[in-house]
Enzyme design. Structure first.
Site, PDB file in Angstrom:
ATOM      1  N   CYS A  48     -32.081 -29.373 -27.937  1.00 28.50           N
ATOM      2  CA  CYS A  48     -31.566 -30.655 -27.442  1.00 28.50           C
ATOM      3  C   CYS A  48     -32.383 -31.169 -26.266  1.00 28.50           C
ATOM      4  CB  CYS A  48     -30.115 -30.499 -26.992  1.00 28.50           C
ATOM      5  SG  CYS A  48     -29.000 -29.976 -28.286  1.00 28.50           S
ATOM      6  N   GLY A  84     -31.213 -32.672 -30.762  1.00 29.66           N
ATOM      7  CA  GLY A  84     -30.070 -33.487 -30.354  1.00 29.66           C
ATOM      8  C   GLY A  84     -30.425 -34.196 -29.055  1.00 29.66           C
ATOM      9  N   ASN A  87     -26.961 -32.051 -22.488  1.00 34.26           N
ATOM     10  CA  ASN A  87     -27.192 -31.979 -23.930  1.00 34.26           C
ATOM     11  C   ASN A  87     -25.864 -32.232 -24.662  1.00 34.26           C
ATOM     12  OD1 ASN A  87     -25.955 -29.471 -23.280  1.00 34.26           O
ATOM     13  ND2 ASN A  87     -26.895 -28.515 -25.063  1.00 34.26           N
ATOM     14  N   CYS A 127     -23.514 -30.679 -26.302  1.00 36.41           N
ATOM     15  CA  CYS A 127     -22.298 -29.864 -26.108  1.00 36.41           C
ATOM     16  C   CYS A 127     -22.037 -29.497 -24.663  1.00 36.41           C
ATOM     17  CB  CYS A 127     -22.377 -28.630 -26.989  1.00 36.41           C
ATOM     18  SG  CYS A 127     -22.129 -29.006 -28.743  1.00 36.41           S
ATOM     19  N   GLY A 128     -22.858 -29.984 -23.750  1.00 35.35           N
ATOM     20  CA  GLY A 128     -22.524 -29.935 -22.341  1.00 35.35           C
ATOM     21  C   GLY A 128     -22.961 -28.715 -21.562  1.00 35.35           C
ATOM     22  N   GLU A 129     -23.610 -27.728 -22.213  1.00 34.94           N
ATOM     23  CA  GLU A 129     -23.933 -26.494 -21.499  1.00 34.94           C
ATOM     24  C   GLU A 129     -25.230 -26.560 -20.705  1.00 34.94           C
ATOM     25  OE1 GLU A 129     -25.762 -25.816 -25.608  1.00 34.94           O
ATOM     26  OE2 GLU A 129     -24.032 -26.835 -24.735  1.00 34.94           O
ATOM     27  N   THR A 173     -22.864 -21.863 -30.137  1.00 36.25           N
ATOM     28  CA  THR A 173     -23.355 -20.849 -31.098  1.00 36.25           C
ATOM     29  C   THR A 173     -22.591 -20.789 -32.419  1.00 36.25           C
ATOM     30  OG1 THR A 173     -22.025 -18.909 -30.395  1.00 36.25           O
ATOM     31  CG2 THR A 173     -24.014 -19.403 -29.117  1.00 36.25           C
ATOM     32  N   GLY A 174     -21.960 -21.866 -32.831  1.00 31.80           N
ATOM     33  CA  GLY A 174     -21.178 -21.805 -34.066  1.00 31.80           C
ATOM     34  C   GLY A 174     -22.002 -21.447 -35.289  1.00 31.80           C
ATOM     35  N   ILE A 232     -25.229 -20.141 -35.527  1.00 30.68           N
ATOM     36  CA  ILE A 232     -25.917 -18.851 -35.490  1.00 30.68           C
ATOM     37  C   ILE A 232     -24.922 -17.694 -35.500  1.00 30.68           C
ATOM     38  CG2 ILE A 232     -28.068 -19.689 -34.495  1.00 30.68           C
ATOM     39  CD1 ILE A 232     -27.105 -18.825 -31.743  1.00 30.68           C
TER      40      ILE A 232
END
Length: 605
Positions: free
Chosen positions: A87, A116, A290, A292-294, A457-458, A460
């Site tokens: 991302c 992304g 990014n 998903c915010g991490e 990590t959904g 992977i």
């Protein structure tokens, strides 16, 4: 199933659809081991001891001990012209038509290569503002977000991936109320996650029940009414801003809370804390993350992610002697840092500015996955005091191993170019590191500006035989999962959680272990406490969805966000089932349902 490393059909499907290297009719990866060899050999190519590091990289990839980000697994060592970065946060959007559409073009080029994107739309003038040069009236940032949404749908209309975008807006932008309500129609902005940039000042105004000013930078034309000096994206120093109106801070907060309660968005980013704790506070300002915010990032910043699969470090699972091999986790983290650092030099970049930003900071994001399954295998109930202590110990070991390794790589290859040692060591996060690490940084520098982040990590995690995702609790012991294939169509699989499958292999179909608990059985405060337990060892941020029951009291829900701020978190995302987004995972997900931000199909792999 002819590959011994896949114990679930869905894992093989994910590999086939997303990560197996093939070009036209030619298949290069006969097995997942071939994929690991491809990654290891390519990323070791620049090392002086190539064979040594190739073997080390293969060792951590083997049996899914370390899971590089999806773009790395899909692209490294192939002939595909793609980026290896999951991302990006894109450049600041100019408040002019030409600049807006140039930013759109840059986003399209980035998404075409598999990245992304995140954008801050705060730089666009509010709806109804006079555009003096052309004699028209501005339509506002939300209207332009629809153009991005259409672009994303077009670029990624086929294939096994779905586009992911983040859109942010400041809490003092005059169009903030329109932004808050932007996703309450299930047909609008379906490719965006949206988050409000919440400042410390706003939260203080909420608590004191004060008025809150909505402002925007003044143009070169004369402005009627009150003008205030305000920091704003796109300006190096505080700039004069027109005061559009004042509203009650609590009323605006209530609108955010109601929208999130009823529609699961917008999320909240505590933007001042993000900037205060940024290791590069001295040379950049962050306004977006990014998708998903991490990973909070500056303009043109990129996230280079990988996760350690904790289930592979459990010794004697489900017994009284069950324990984690912390030393092996630390050793894996050390090797993973070098692997991810090499990704920076091996990757293509859609835009020159992205390459320059990545190489100046050399950010990486090392995280964890499989935490909930690991706790179950250790006979520890997720949400208990013991679970918080275990998670914190693991993340501390990873963080400190990562920083020590980055110093060692700096001694060998040099520090990241944007390093100012004195200012870096004065940073709020770096000051929390052990004195031995800080001393080493002072002596030798450091290779990477940032080292830890917790991604969702959904996808992977499905690849690794359906381990629990990231630090999330187990969704359920068994359920039906639907995933995309190469042709853009869906396949359904009956899946069993990894730890549950291990338990059944050992104990047959006895009742589930006492430590088993699923996401729906946990109170939302337990989710928050887990996130807070590891945040002190995460120099970037954490993607975490706090599951909230449908009948959860709204007052208690509202307090979750205040509690998240008080716990020192950098953001908060909740999910309560609702008519627009449905559920994150259902027994059979409906194709028409708008996907939540942390759904497996909304991640940038």
């Amino acid at each position: 199933m002819d590959d011994p490393y896949f114990t679930t059909p869905i894992a093989r499907h994910v590999w086939e659809a997303k990560y197996r290297y093939r070009k036209n009719a030619v298949v290069y990866d006969a097995t997942i081991a071939d994929s690991w060899r491809r990654i290891a050999s390519t990323l070791a190519a620049g090392e002086s001891s190539r064979e040594y590091w190739q073997a080390r990289f293969y060792d951590i990839l083997h049996r899914f001990k370390f899971l590089p980000g999806g773009r790395i697994q899909a692209g490294v060592g192939t002939a595909h012209k793609v980026t290896l970065f999951n991302c990006f946060v894109m450049g600041t959007i100019p408040d002019a038509m030409e600049g807006i559409f140039n930013a759109l073009k840059e986003g399209a080029l980035t998404m075409q290569q598999g990245g992304g994107v995140g954008y801050d739309f705060s730089t666009l003038r509010p709806r109804g503002t006079q555009a003096y040069n052309v004699g028209s009236v501005a339509s506002g940032p939300v209207s332009f977000m629809h153009i991005w949404d259409s672009m994303c749908a077009t670029i990624l209309s086929t294939g096994a991936r779905r586009g992911a975008m983040m859109g942010t807006l400041r809490c003092d932008h005059p169009d903030i109320e329109e932004f808050i309500a932007a996703k309450q129609d299930r047909t609008r902005l379906r490719h965006f996650n949206i988050s409000v940039l919440v400042s410390d000042g706003f939260l203080a105004a909420v608590r004191k029940d004060e008025d809150w000013p909505l402002v925007f930078p003044v143009s070169e034309h004369a402005v009627e009414g009150e003008v205030v000096l305000q920091e704003w994206p796109g300006y190096e120093h505080p700039t004069p801003c027109k005061l559009y109106k004042r509203i009650r801070a609590r009323a605006l907060w209530e609108k955010i809370m109601c929208a999130t309660y009823d529609y699961a968005e917008p999320g909240i980013l505590f933007i001042d804390r993000i900037n205060q704790l940024n290791n590069l506070y001295y040379c950049e300002r962050i306004h977006a993350t990014n998708p998903c915010g991490e990973v909070p990032l500056p303009p043109y910043g990129a996230c280079n992610l990988g996760s350690i699969n904790l289930t592979q470090f459990v010794c004697e699972p489900f017994t009284e002697q069950a324990h984690l091999d912390i030393a092996a986790i630390g050793a894996t983290a050390s090797t993973a840092v070098r692997l991810l650092d090499n990704v920076i030099d091996a990757s293509n970049f859609p835009l020159p500015n992205q390459a320059a930003q990545a190489r100046c900071s050399r950010r990486i994001g090392l995280g964890i996955t499989g935490l909930a399954d690991t706790l179950m295998m250790l006979n520890i109930r997720y949400g208990s005091k013991a679970s918080l202590q275990a998670a914190q110990s693991v993340m501390q070991a990873i963080c400190h191993a990562a920083y020590r390794t980055s110093v060692e790589i700096a001694r060998e290859k040099g520090s990241f170019p944007s390093l100012d040692q004195e200012k870096y060591l004065a940073g709020a996060f770096v000051r929390t590191l052990p004195e031995s690490i800080r001393h080493s940084i002072a002596q030798h520098g450091i290779r990477n500006s940032h080292l830890t982040a917790i991604a969702p990590t959904g996808t992977i995690s499905l690849l690794a035989n359906n381990i629990s995702s990231s630090l999330e609790p187990v969704f359920d012991s068994e359920y039906t999962r639907r995933v995309l294939g190469l042709d853009g169509g869906y396949s359904e699989y009956q899946v069993v959680d990894y730890a549950v499958a291990c338990w059944r292999k050992m104990r047959g179909h006895e009742s589930l272990p006492p430590s088993f608990i699923n996401a729906h059985q946990l109170p939302p405060t337990d989710h928050l406490q887990m996130q807070a337990a590891i945040q002190p060892y995460v120099d970037q941020a954490i993607s975490k969805t706090i599951n909230v029951p449908t009948d959860y009291d709204f007052g208690a829900f509202r307090n979750l966000y205040q509690h998240a701020y008080d716990l020192g978190l950098k953001g908060c995302t909740t999910f309560r089932p609702n008519p627009v987004t449905g559920t994150i995972l259902s027994q059979i997900e409906e194709e028409q349902t708008a996907l939540h931000c942390c759904n497996v199909e909304r991640e940038a792999d």
